[in-house]
Each structure stands twice: as C-alpha cells, then as structure tokens.
Enzyme design. Structure first.
Site, PDB file in Angstrom:
ATOM      1  N   GLU A 137      -3.673  -7.800   8.514  1.00 52.04           N
ATOM      2  CA  GLU A 137      -4.061  -6.485   9.043  1.00 52.04           C
ATOM      3  C   GLU A 137      -5.567  -6.235   9.088  1.00 52.04           C
ATOM      4  O   GLU A 137      -6.044  -5.186   8.667  1.00 52.04           O
ATOM      5  CB  GLU A 137      -3.382  -5.371   8.227  1.00 52.04           C
ATOM      6  CG  GLU A 137      -1.870  -5.443   8.255  1.00 52.04           C
ATOM      7  CD  GLU A 137      -1.191  -4.378   7.394  1.00 52.04           C
ATOM      8  OE1 GLU A 137      -1.908  -3.514   6.834  1.00 52.04           O
ATOM      9  OE2 GLU A 137       0.044  -4.416   7.270  1.00 52.04           O
ATOM     10  N   GLU A 244       8.254  -8.980   9.190  1.00 54.99           N
ATOM     11  CA  GLU A 244       8.576  -7.750   8.447  1.00 54.99           C
ATOM     12  C   GLU A 244       9.492  -6.853   9.278  1.00 54.99           C
ATOM     13  O   GLU A 244       9.298  -5.641   9.354  1.00 54.99           O
ATOM     14  CB  GLU A 244       7.292  -7.009   8.060  1.00 54.99           C
ATOM     15  CG  GLU A 244       6.289  -7.872   7.301  1.00 54.99           C
ATOM     16  CD  GLU A 244       5.057  -7.127   6.832  1.00 54.99           C
ATOM     17  OE1 GLU A 244       5.105  -5.880   6.714  1.00 54.99           O
ATOM     18  OE2 GLU A 244       4.031  -7.788   6.572  1.00 54.99           O
TER      19      GLU A 244
END
Length: 340
Positions: A137, A244
């Site tokens: 991220e 995820e």
C-alpha cells in the site's frame, strides 16, 4: 437439512487445477475455524501476526509466538503459507524511524534496521513461507502523486521500496515476492501500481508478482474494471494473486445499521457477484496463481464494525455457522461446469 461445510466439495479441490485457495487467519480463527480451514483451503496468510509491530515491537525484541502458531498450523495441515507484510506505513513500530532522542534517523540507519528485520523474519520462515507481500500500500489513492506520504518516504524517498525487495530476496532467494495494494481495480490507482511495478522491473528489482487485495462489494468495482486491471498487470509478465478477497454487502459509503442478518436478496446478489468474479478469474487462470479470502467464514471478518461501528457484515462463501452459502454453491457449480 442444510449441508455442512464438509458435505460439499472442498474449494481447494474444485480449483486444484487453477490456483491455490487461501484464507487469512489469526491465533483465534485457527482454533474456532480449524475444521473449515483444514477441509476447504490449501493456503494461509497471517492476518496481522507477521506485521512489523507484531513481530518486532522493540529494537532488540522479536515476538514470534503467534506467527509461529500459524506457520505450524499450515505445516500440520499440508498448506502453503504466504507472508504478510514486510513494509507498510501502518502497524510499524515507531522505534524503527527514531533515534534515542526521538529524532528521525538517517536513511542509512533506516535501511540497516530494515535489512536486519527482513533477514530475521524471512530467514526464520525460509522454506515455510513460499511468498511474501514485501511492500504494502505505498501508492497514493488520489491526485497526481505516485506514492503516499509516510515516514518511509520522508526519510528514504522512494528507494525503500526496491531495498525491501532486495533484502527479501537476499534472505530467501526461493520466495516469491509481491507488491500488494487495495483499490487495485480503480483505473487511476491501477495505472499508478503499473507505473511503480514497471519501474521496479526496469531497475532489475527482484519482484515476482502483484497482489490484488480485492476488498470488493456487491456493486464495485465493475467486472470490466477488474478485467482491465488483471490484463494490465499481467502484461508485465508477473504472476497475479488475489490476496485479501471479500465481497462486502455494503457500498463503502453505505452507513445503514439496521440489519441483524443479510436479506435474501443480498445473499442472492452476493452469489451472483462471486460467480461472476470466479468466472473472470478462471478466464485468467494462466496469470493468477492464488486466490486468498481475507477470512474464511462470516463469524469473523475485519469488516465487522468497519467502516461503520456496530454493524455486522457477511462477506464470505460460508456463514457464521460455517455452512456453505448460496455464493459457495454458485462458485462450486461454476467449477464443476468448467471441468465438464
């Protein structure tokens, strides 16, 4: 009588010829969901237990007990294990970035600490963890900037990204190394992720894959956006994994709190959504090597209370009693159809 999770075909068997089927776990769920995990999944990811603050809270202190528990569970059940995550702007111990007076350390000190951390954790699980989310991220969600501002960028600029991959590769040359991010199918962010990874490849950085977090919902992103993202990332010649996956019942900006159980129409919509997603994933099975859900069943999900406090969510193929939902049956039928 409703079918139980072990009276239906195992997900890992349904997709054995296509990709690994994984679940994120923690020390509680490997106990409360043990039978479900062992039956349906062949890959695990630590939800939080391998993040920096969990395993390295103080400079001279490593706390591997919970991470070890998860690795041992995977080994005992013959499962693959993914490592998550080595570098992130969240859940990182403050000491990493500070000297004893609390001032920011130099880039050289930061890199030295990072290398020691990565060599310790990756080295500990060498031959146990086959793939790592090395960097997590770092892309800015909005605007023109490529990278989000963080303590990493403030001290080291963009160089820390390549360094993390280099250190991980030193520590375990056999491990597959991934860049991992969310909103990966949003066109603006998709193009930024592509730009970053393309630049790493041009620098000769050892990166082997892109992790699409796939925190999606019943409405967004569109299948066309997901398809475009898969194709763009795959054009880099790297393997892709959904790392995820969950499909929330609510749009991100939906603040309703009136439901104590999902409405039948929502369950049907979720089933249709999962079927469409897996149909698309099978279309690109040559590029996708793993599909990991960020959980296993609706009794536990990070989406409970997020982003709306006090609200339950039901994002998985199995309900809170670990029974297969309509979404499971639709995905299983699709897999059978593909084999026919």
């Amino acid at each position: 009588m409703n079918p139980t999770f072990h009276s239906v075909p195992a997900l890992k068997e349904l997709f054995a010829a296509d990709f690994k089927i994984g679940a994120a776990v923690n020390p509680t769920t490997i106990r409360t969901q043990k039978a479900l995990l062992a039956y349906h999944f062949n890959s695990l990811t630590a939800e939080n237990e391998m993040k920096f603050v969990s395993v390295h809270p103080k400079e001279q202190t490593y706390t591997f007990e919970d991470a070890d528990r998860l690795v041992n569970f995977a080994r005992e059940h013959g499962m693959a294990m993914r490592g998550h995550t080595l570098v992130w702007h969240n859940q990182t111990s403050d000491w990493l970035f500070q000297d004893r007076q609390g001032a920011a350390v130099s880039k050289e000190v930061l890199f030295g600490r990072l290398r020691e951390h990565i060599h310790t954790i990756v080295g500990r699980y060498k031959n146990e963890i086959y793939a790592w989310d090395v960097v997590n991220e770092v892309i800015a969600d909005e605007g023109e900037a490529l990278l989000r501002t963080s303590k990493w960028t403030e001290i080291a600029g963009p160089e820390f990204i390549a360094k993390a991959f280099e250190y991980a590769h030193e520590a375990d040359p056999q491990a597959l190394l991934f860049y991992n991010d969310y909103n990966e199918s949003n066109p603006l962010k998709r193009d930024k992720i592509y730009t970053l990874v393309h630049s790493l490849l041009e620098q000769g950085v050892p990166i082997h894959g892109i992790g699409l977090q796939a925190h999606w919902n019943l409405y967004d992103p569109s299948l066309d956006e997901i398809k475009a993202a898969i194709e763009k990332y795959a054009s880099l010649g790297l393997q892709l994994q959904l790392t995820e996956l969950d499909i929330s019942m609510f749009r991100f900006d939906d603040r309703r709190t009136d439901l104590t159980a999902p409405e039948p129409a929502m369950l049907e919509q979720q089933a249709e959504r999962y079927e469409a997603v897996f149909r698309l994933l099978l279309e690109y099975r040559d590029d996708i090597s793993g599909v990991t859900f960020w959980g296993a069943a609706d009794d536990y999900t990070w989406l409970d209370n997020f982003p709306v406090r006090g609200r339950k969510n039901w994002p998985f193929l199995f309900d809170a009693q670990h029974q297969p939902k309509a979404a499971y049956h639709r995905v299983a039928a699709l897999a059978a159809e593909q084999r026919a």
